[in-house]
Design a protein around this motif. Sequence first.
Motif, PDB file in Angstrom:
ATOM      1  N   LYS A 101     -12.355  30.905  14.152  1.00  0.00           N
ATOM      2  CA  LYS A 101     -11.485  32.003  14.192  1.00  0.00           C
ATOM      3  C   LYS A 101     -10.494  31.925  15.632  1.00  0.00           C
ATOM      4  N   VAL A 102      -9.246  32.172  15.264  1.00  0.00           N
ATOM      5  CA  VAL A 102      -8.162  31.888  16.080  1.00  0.00           C
ATOM      6  C   VAL A 102      -7.636  33.256  16.404  1.00  0.00           C
ATOM      7  N   ALA A 103      -7.418  34.018  17.637  1.00  0.00           N
ATOM      8  CA  ALA A 103      -6.571  35.211  17.601  1.00  0.00           C
ATOM      9  C   ALA A 103      -5.416  35.023  17.653  1.00  0.00           C
ATOM     10  N   GLN A 104      -4.514  36.234  17.359  1.00  0.00           N
ATOM     11  CA  GLN A 104      -3.050  35.941  17.459  1.00  0.00           C
ATOM     12  C   GLN A 104      -2.578  35.699  18.859  1.00  0.00           C
ATOM     13  N   GLY A 105      -1.836  34.751  18.812  1.00  0.00           N
ATOM     14  CA  GLY A 105      -1.101  34.772  20.151  1.00  0.00           C
ATOM     15  C   GLY A 105      -1.774  33.941  21.214  1.00  0.00           C
ATOM     16  N   GLU A 106      -2.803  33.344  20.804  1.00  0.00           N
ATOM     17  CA  GLU A 106      -3.670  32.532  21.894  1.00  0.00           C
ATOM     18  C   GLU A 106      -3.424  31.013  21.620  1.00  0.00           C
ATOM     19  N   ILE A 107      -3.934  30.102  22.595  1.00  0.00           N
ATOM     20  CA  ILE A 107      -4.027  28.841  22.479  1.00  0.00           C
ATOM     21  C   ILE A 107      -5.356  28.541  22.474  1.00  0.00           C
ATOM     22  N   HIS A 108      -5.847  27.965  21.486  1.00  0.00           N
ATOM     23  CA  HIS A 108      -7.337  27.555  21.135  1.00  0.00           C
ATOM     24  C   HIS A 108      -7.590  26.274  20.852  1.00  0.00           C
ATOM     25  N   CYS A 109      -8.439  25.879  21.858  1.00  0.00           N
ATOM     26  CA  CYS A 109      -8.587  24.133  21.765  1.00  0.00           C
ATOM     27  C   CYS A 109      -9.768  23.864  20.625  1.00  0.00           C
ATOM     28  N   LEU A 110      -9.707  22.998  20.062  1.00  0.00           N
ATOM     29  CA  LEU A 110     -10.640  22.533  18.884  1.00  0.00           C
ATOM     30  C   LEU A 110     -11.253  20.867  19.793  1.00  0.00           C
ATOM     31  N   ILE A 111     -12.660  21.354  19.992  1.00  0.00           N
ATOM     32  CA  ILE A 111     -13.177  19.794  20.854  1.00  0.00           C
ATOM     33  C   ILE A 111     -14.382  19.393  20.085  1.00  0.00           C
ATOM     34  N   GLY A 112     -14.501  18.240  20.301  1.00  0.00           N
ATOM     35  CA  GLY A 112     -15.852  17.558  19.875  1.00  0.00           C
ATOM     36  C   GLY A 112     -15.788  16.177  19.962  1.00  0.00           C
ATOM     37  N   GLU A 113     -16.858  15.284  19.846  1.00  0.00           N
ATOM     38  CA  GLU A 113     -16.882  13.834  19.734  1.00  0.00           C
ATOM     39  C   GLU A 113     -16.095  13.248  18.441  1.00  0.00           C
ATOM     40  N   ASN A 114     -15.767  12.135  18.681  1.00  0.00           N
ATOM     41  CA  ASN A 114     -14.946  11.588  17.382  1.00  0.00           C
ATOM     42  C   ASN A 114     -15.985  11.490  16.176  1.00  0.00           C
ATOM     43  N   GLY A 115     -15.454  12.238  15.055  1.00  0.00           N
ATOM     44  CA  GLY A 115     -16.525  12.184  13.941  1.00  0.00           C
ATOM     45  C   GLY A 115     -16.993  13.445  13.996  1.00  0.00           C
ATOM     46  N   VAL A 156     -12.667   0.795   7.545  1.00  0.00           N
ATOM     47  CA  VAL A 156     -12.249   1.230   9.124  1.00  0.00           C
ATOM     48  C   VAL A 156     -11.252   2.223   9.336  1.00  0.00           C
ATOM     49  N   GLY A 157     -10.359   2.510   8.408  1.00  0.00           N
ATOM     50  CA  GLY A 157      -9.383   3.451   8.549  1.00  0.00           C
ATOM     51  C   GLY A 157      -9.884   4.737   8.463  1.00  0.00           C
ATOM     52  N   ASN A 158     -11.170   4.943   7.851  1.00  0.00           N
ATOM     53  CA  ASN A 158     -11.911   6.299   7.729  1.00  0.00           C
ATOM     54  C   ASN A 158     -12.787   6.585   8.797  1.00  0.00           C
ATOM     55  N   LEU A 159     -12.844   5.650   9.780  1.00  0.00           N
ATOM     56  CA  LEU A 159     -13.841   5.911  11.049  1.00  0.00           C
ATOM     57  C   LEU A 159     -13.030   6.703  12.210  1.00  0.00           C
ATOM     58  N   GLY A 193     -11.816   7.596  15.910  1.00  0.00           N
ATOM     59  CA  GLY A 193     -11.171   6.753  16.807  1.00  0.00           C
ATOM     60  C   GLY A 193     -11.868   6.011  17.663  1.00  0.00           C
ATOM     61  N   GLY A 194     -13.118   6.786  18.161  1.00  0.00           N
ATOM     62  CA  GLY A 194     -14.011   6.033  18.705  1.00  0.00           C
ATOM     63  C   GLY A 194     -14.752   4.949  18.216  1.00  0.00           C
ATOM     64  N   ASN A 195     -15.157   5.198  16.988  1.00  0.00           N
ATOM     65  CA  ASN A 195     -16.146   4.011  16.260  1.00  0.00           C
ATOM     66  C   ASN A 195     -15.066   2.901  15.770  1.00  0.00           C
ATOM     67  N   GLN A 196     -13.605   3.206  15.586  1.00  0.00           N
ATOM     68  CA  GLN A 196     -12.825   2.177  15.538  1.00  0.00           C
ATOM     69  C   GLN A 196     -12.502   1.122  16.612  1.00  0.00           C
ATOM     70  N   GLN A 197     -12.664   1.827  17.943  1.00  0.00           N
ATOM     71  CA  GLN A 197     -12.585   1.204  19.119  1.00  0.00           C
ATOM     72  C   GLN A 197     -13.793   0.137  19.305  1.00  0.00           C
ATOM     73  N   LYS A 198     -14.866   0.782  18.879  1.00  0.00           N
ATOM     74  CA  LYS A 198     -16.198   0.035  18.907  1.00  0.00           C
ATOM     75  C   LYS A 198     -16.272  -1.145  17.936  1.00  0.00           C
ATOM     76  N   VAL A 199     -15.775  -0.825  16.794  1.00  0.00           N
ATOM     77  CA  VAL A 199     -15.349  -2.102  15.790  1.00  0.00           C
ATOM     78  C   VAL A 199     -14.404  -3.221  16.574  1.00  0.00           C
ATOM     79  N   SER A 200     -13.416  -2.819  17.094  1.00  0.00           N
ATOM     80  CA  SER A 200     -12.493  -3.776  17.703  1.00  0.00           C
ATOM     81  C   SER A 200     -13.176  -4.526  18.912  1.00  0.00           C
ATOM     82  N   LEU A 201     -14.138  -3.867  19.429  1.00  0.00           N
ATOM     83  CA  LEU A 201     -14.613  -4.325  20.846  1.00  0.00           C
ATOM     84  C   LEU A 201     -15.651  -5.371  20.117  1.00  0.00           C
ATOM     85  N   GLY A 202     -16.339  -5.048  18.836  1.00  0.00           N
ATOM     86  CA  GLY A 202     -17.486  -5.989  18.389  1.00  0.00           C
ATOM     87  C   GLY A 202     -16.745  -7.342  17.690  1.00  0.00           C
ATOM     88  N   LYS A 203     -15.497  -6.975  17.218  1.00  0.00           N
ATOM     89  CA  LYS A 203     -14.747  -7.965  16.552  1.00  0.00           C
ATOM     90  C   LYS A 203     -14.567  -9.236  17.530  1.00  0.00           C
TER      91      LYS A 203
END
Length: 506
Positions: free
Chosen positions: A27-41, A406-409, A411-421
């Motif tokens: 839910k987002v109230a009228q006129g507010e700034i609402h942040c959506l946060i969470g881990e990648n994925g 990989v394009g469907n992963l 950002g964090g998991n893409q970075q781990k693939v790049s590191l593993g490579k």
Amino acid sequence: MEGNILEMRGISKSFTGVKALSDVNFKVAQGEIHCLIGENGAGKSTLMKVLSGVYPYGTYEGDIIFEGNVQNFNKISDSVKTGIAIIYQELALFPDLSVYENIFAGNEVKKGGIIDWNETIIEARKMLQKVKLNVNPETLIRDLGVGKQQLVEIAKALSKNVKLLILDEPTAALNENDSENLLELLRDLKGQGITSIMISHKLKEVISIADKATVLRDGKTICTLDASKGELSEATIIKNMVGRDIEDIYPKRPDKKIGAPILEVKNWSAYDPQLGRHVAKNIDLQVKKGEIVGIAGLMGSGRTELALSIFGNPKNYKLEGELLVDGKPKTFRHTSDAIRSGIAYVTEDRKGDGLFLIQDIKNNVTAANLKGISSGGLINENEEVQVATGYKSSMYIKASSIEQTVGNLSGGNQQKVSLGKWLFVGPKLLILDEPTRGIDVGAKFEIYTIMNKLISEGMSIIMISSELGEVLGMSDRIYVMAEGKIKGELPIEEADQEKIMKFATQ
């Protein structure tokens, strides 16, 4: 703030049997700034793509209620007509068109069915004034910096009478000044009655700007935190994001074993013929075995250019000076020469330069070392599977299988693939350029843990980072660059943000 402008009820969304969203309520109230946060994925971008019509009605379960009415968006233009605009991290502008052409692309000012370019320019100026961007509307987009391009995107949204503005990682590629200008603009727009949803991994920004913040984890709604009730603190956000307390985001290395120099550059300079100037000048730098060396500096200070000049010089700079690996002089004519000498480079642009986004995890992990899985000129597919499976496990890559694109992963998991490579190449020195840009705090912790493990096994790391906390939290020694030169060197015991910024602004 009166009532909710948006409600998303019981939203569920699956991809080939994998549930990306599960009964999400938002839910987002009228006129507010609402942040959506969470881990990648966690499902943040997926939820916003459902809202904006990227994933059309019928491909998900649940209801979207905007301004009191249930919405069935079949395409993005449907949500735009309703007053919803989304701005992605990868900006959707036409670089070879002007600012005014971009602002009104697809929404042209017409008279009698014909585009009125004079009126378009006049209206574009009004939109630019609203976002406090003082540029000529006839300027080409490619001649603007990323921060100004971001403002053009917002001006474009305002030209369509936006009521709800969604921004996906809007400050990920911005410097501190541009980031603060953007946040101040969101505050101004709030004063004009425009509601904003901002996806961000930068917790300090979330705390400074959000009226409320909703946390998603594993595709589910965890909680909504209210700033007016004092609920928005870094510790509370992190605990809800990752499901556990992270006492110290920068894990310590109790037994540091620092040895002899692995890499030395002496009086090293790199001249860019296209720019007509040096991008690195008179650099003296040393990296020892088992050491993390941080390179700090503002954007444009020459950090990436220095790294590329060392890593086989793919930009064809004119080089001067001496480069030694394990005490022996080296001349790298190509990146393959650097790789053979035990140096690997993880780019800051994982999507543009680091990965093959249309290929799977397996193909990406082995791409830089096909010889390692080949025999008689043929790839051993069983060995490729074993290698990729091993890195998926050791890199904590969250994916359904090693055959996931990989394009469907995230950002964090893409970075781990790049590191593993690059780890599959078997380097002795790993250059990490902005290793945690655009990824969440949980994925950051995992990457820091991997870095410490690599160091404990005898590897050395150069870490280029714009996050001062990261540089201070992970480095053994810090070099500070400005204008292509090293302005200072600090042992970690003597380093702090004030000293780094003093060198960086010299």
